[in-house]
Write an enzyme that holds these catalytic residues in place. Sequence first.
Site, PDB file in Angstrom:
ATOM      1  CG  HIS A 362      -1.969  10.232  -6.068  1.00 24.94           C
ATOM      2  ND1 HIS A 362      -1.227  10.650  -4.674  1.00 24.94           N
ATOM      3  CD2 HIS A 362      -2.487   9.858  -5.412  1.00 24.94           C
ATOM      4  CE1 HIS A 362      -1.573  10.619  -3.660  1.00 24.94           C
ATOM      5  NE2 HIS A 362      -3.234  11.208  -4.071  1.00 24.94           N
ATOM      6  CE  LYS A 552      12.772   8.108  -0.948  1.00 27.03           C
ATOM      7  NZ  LYS A 552      11.674   9.355  -0.965  1.00 27.03           N
ATOM      8  NE  ARG A 553       6.403   0.209  -3.581  1.00 29.87           N
ATOM      9  CZ  ARG A 553       5.480  -0.919  -4.197  1.00 29.87           C
ATOM     10  NH1 ARG A 553       5.620  -1.363  -2.796  1.00 29.87           N
ATOM     11  NH2 ARG A 553       5.397  -1.809  -5.311  1.00 29.87           N
ATOM     12  CE  LYS A 558       9.421   6.705  -4.509  1.00 27.49           C
ATOM     13  NZ  LYS A 558       8.850   7.128  -3.909  1.00 27.49           N
ATOM     14  CB  THR A 660       4.394  12.201   2.892  1.00 28.10           C
ATOM     15  OG1 THR A 660       4.552  10.635   1.945  1.00 28.10           O
ATOM     16  CG2 THR A 660       3.034  12.781   2.235  1.00 28.10           C
ATOM     17  CE  LYS A 664       5.100   8.942   6.538  1.00 26.99           C
ATOM     18  NZ  LYS A 664       5.472   7.564   5.906  1.00 26.99           N
TER      19      LYS A 664
HETATM   20  C1  PLP Z   1       5.943   8.097   3.930  1.00 24.77           C
HETATM   21  C2  PLP Z   1       5.512   6.677   3.976  1.00 24.77           C
HETATM   22  C3  PLP Z   1       6.118   6.316   2.242  1.00 24.77           C
HETATM   23  C4  PLP Z   1       6.149   7.605   1.729  1.00 24.77           C
HETATM   24  O1  PLP Z   1       7.569   8.047   1.511  1.00 24.77           O
HETATM   25  P1  PLP Z   1       7.957   8.594   0.293  1.00 24.77           P
HETATM   26  O2  PLP Z   1       9.276   8.333   0.603  1.00 24.77           O
HETATM   27  O3  PLP Z   1       6.938  10.007  -0.100  1.00 24.77           O
HETATM   28  O4  PLP Z   1       8.274   7.194  -1.219  1.00 24.77           O
HETATM   29  C5  PLP Z   1       5.788   4.875   1.443  1.00 24.77           C
HETATM   30  N1  PLP Z   1       5.978   3.853   3.203  1.00 24.77           N
HETATM   31  C6  PLP Z   1       5.830   4.427   4.079  1.00 24.77           C
HETATM   32  C7  PLP Z   1       6.068   2.990   4.905  1.00 24.77           C
HETATM   33  C8  PLP Z   1       6.082   5.688   4.595  1.00 24.77           C
HETATM   34  O5  PLP Z   1       5.219   5.624   6.317  1.00 24.77           O
END
Ligand code: PLP
Length: 816
Positions: A362, A552-553, A558, A660, A664
């Site tokens: 990952h 995101k985190r 990022k 991911t 979404k």
């Molecule tokens: C999808 C998702 C992530 C991953 O988000 P990235 O933008 O790909 O880092 C992290 N936290 C939650 C709650 C998510 O639904």
Amino acid sequence: MDVPAEPTAEHSVESLHDAILARLLYNIGKTPSRASQRDWYAATALTIRDRIVDVWTSSAARARAQGAKRVAYFSLEFLIGRLMFDAAGNLGMVEMLRNALALEGIDLDHLRTLEPDAALGNGGLGRLAACFMESMATLAIPAFGYGIRYDHGLFRQTITDGWQQEIPEDWLSSGNPWEFQRPELSYRVGFGGSVTGAIEAGRTAFTWNPGETLFAVAFDTPMVGYGGHHANTLRLWSARAADPLALDAFNRGDHVGALTDRVRAEAVSRVLYPGDDSPAGQELRLRQEYFFASASLQDMLRRHLVEHDTVRNLAEFVAIQLNDTHPAIGIAELMRLLLDVHGLEWDEAWRITQGCISYTNHTLLPEALEMWPVLLLERLLPRHMQIIYLLNARHLDTQRAAGADDRLLAGLSLIDEGSGRRVRMGHLAFLGSHSVNGVSALHTDLMRRTIFRDLDAAVGGRIVNRTNGITFRRWLHQTNPGLTRLLVDTLGDRVLRDPMTLTDLMPHAEDAGFRAAFKAQRVPRKQAMARLVAAQLGLVVDPEALFDIQIKRIHEYKRQLLNILHAISQYNAIRAQPTRDWRPRVKFFAGKAAPSYTLAKQIIRLAHDVARVVNSDPTVRGLLQVVFMPNYNVSLAELLIPSADLSEQISTAGMEASGTGNMKLALNGALTIGTMDGANVEICERVGAANMFIFGMSTEEVEARRTSTGFDATATVAACPALRDVVEAMRSGVFSPEEPQRYAALADRLIHSDPFFVCADFDSYDRAQDLVDAKWRDPVAWWRSAVINTANMGWFSSDRTIGEYAAGTWNVKPGL
Ligand SMILES: *Cc1c(COP(=O)(O)O)cnc(C)c1O
């Protein structure tokens, strides 16, 4: 990958109503007149669970009868969120439930909000495991998810004066209606102690005598697939002390001391480690990893031996997927079980282990590659360390014989001889697996060329790509019923089962009426988000504004900072030219920082400081607003995603394995501003560069800059007046007048020593943002692109990803 149709419903509103009342009375012990909303939620969840159990037991019986190969998905994290609509939606009973509850004056949508998020994960890696569980159930692949039932999931984030506070999360405090405790299913897990060897029948048999033993107790959550045809088990382990109480100490009056051993043992499943991107480095973390890997393997071997009387054919019936290296110690544990408990010879045990196991990488970030000190392993898992040594010796002997020199051997070794000897868990996972995958085409390619280059050359042919996906049931159907209805009205309900048929939307992108409908379905979602912002933060945002979303985190790679710098430069520009034709934009941020990651917390604070200044400046007049939504989790993501116009996916190229969140948002029709990183590359291939805003350095350019200019951006800043003004504003305390020096160090880092190249990409990003503004001014172009995004995201369904794992990695067949 086509998914099966929904069955005709076997339940009616009346039967559901009766069932809910029965659960309320007999499980909760309340009559309707005395029941709280929370009681109604629990009774409803139990009613749904009853329906799942029928599917679950028949799925398990079918798998047994067919002697089917099963998948075991090993993951230290399952970021599930809420389950009620997942389950009810997949059973096709949401509307009936709604009507059944309405008979009692209860609102299903309110009950939905009472379910706590199961936050047993940090971010993308844990959410992937949850999406995969749903897709495996939908495709009727017999599978177990194995992990830890943390008492406390990821911390709750609150913000005080811009600074993140971590509050313990308590998802189990009102009980968990979805799970079944299995007290009869418990396994011994040992730590420490010593290893003895004895010659038995001409071979040395080793026995590990752990110094400490605890029990892993199973808790099962059934996960039902779309259409309600199949359900799998998520089996999470909870730690129990071997001795619940030191009775003699208690009787002596030492009531607290009598519990110390128990508290120590049970700490193993107490809390999820916050931070998905750096090894916690703590012994407890290693204990967690071994605890769940060992219990899960023992459980699988037990089941296998019930059905087959030998472990020799294990690899024909079990496929184990390691979600990152966290369960990689399981490779040594499976070897130990096969050698020491089941008496196999080394070569056969190794063949079985490799035959069963495959590994998903990952991350390539060096600080996130797990390595455990040899000394710690020797103390905590002495037999495993022996096995790792032997494995390494055999591996290096083979490579030496094949001509590897000492330098190459040092790189291939399972043990890093540099600074303190440490075991490279990625290497262990690689060697112990028959298949090793990255999570996007770019990431897999980089993996081949960087961290696993030598191993791949030495023992090649294992690396494959499995680009991540998301389950559309959650991230489209449940999250965005308005858009889903529009899609079904336009394309028919086959779009619910076969997401590739979304491409039939393409001609509708040219249809003004359809574009208007597409735009209209977002309006109530943006209004709802505006209400939430008003309620939570006391800020009025304009639902007509462009909603620009980065969720995101919080991590330097990022690059939330890049987005904040853009906010500052827009702020400067609006003040400099207040009468220009600005279009209102709201920049949303949400995300948690690992508690020990001070710089990430600084970034959160900067977002708040910028928000305070920008949002209250009368010259800005709401043309730009900055919003930080606290406590990002799955449920907040479900609210934000359908309201997004613009999706920020702006990581430094080469650093985001897949992403991911990007999928979404694009699926829901947001346009992406992003770098050529992770799965953005494949999104761009399908959606088309004309329907995204691609900017910034490529991975090659990042690499070239790293070696030429390094991390210094002095010249870059000097050459870009807008950027210079932004960094100066930060440095001089424009956003922190009460403490002018607050961001001086951060500004210095950006200019002189930033490994994430924020300044180097600023100009390109700024220009891409201008293109965003230009397109937003042209609604025909914008909404055309939005429709094209949704139309081309079908490939990113996790059903497709799971289909690839099933055929190419696990050799299992979807069951229906
Ligand atoms: C999808 C998702 C992530 C991953 O988000 P990235 O933008 O790909 O880092 C992290 N936290 C939650 C709650 C998510 O639904």
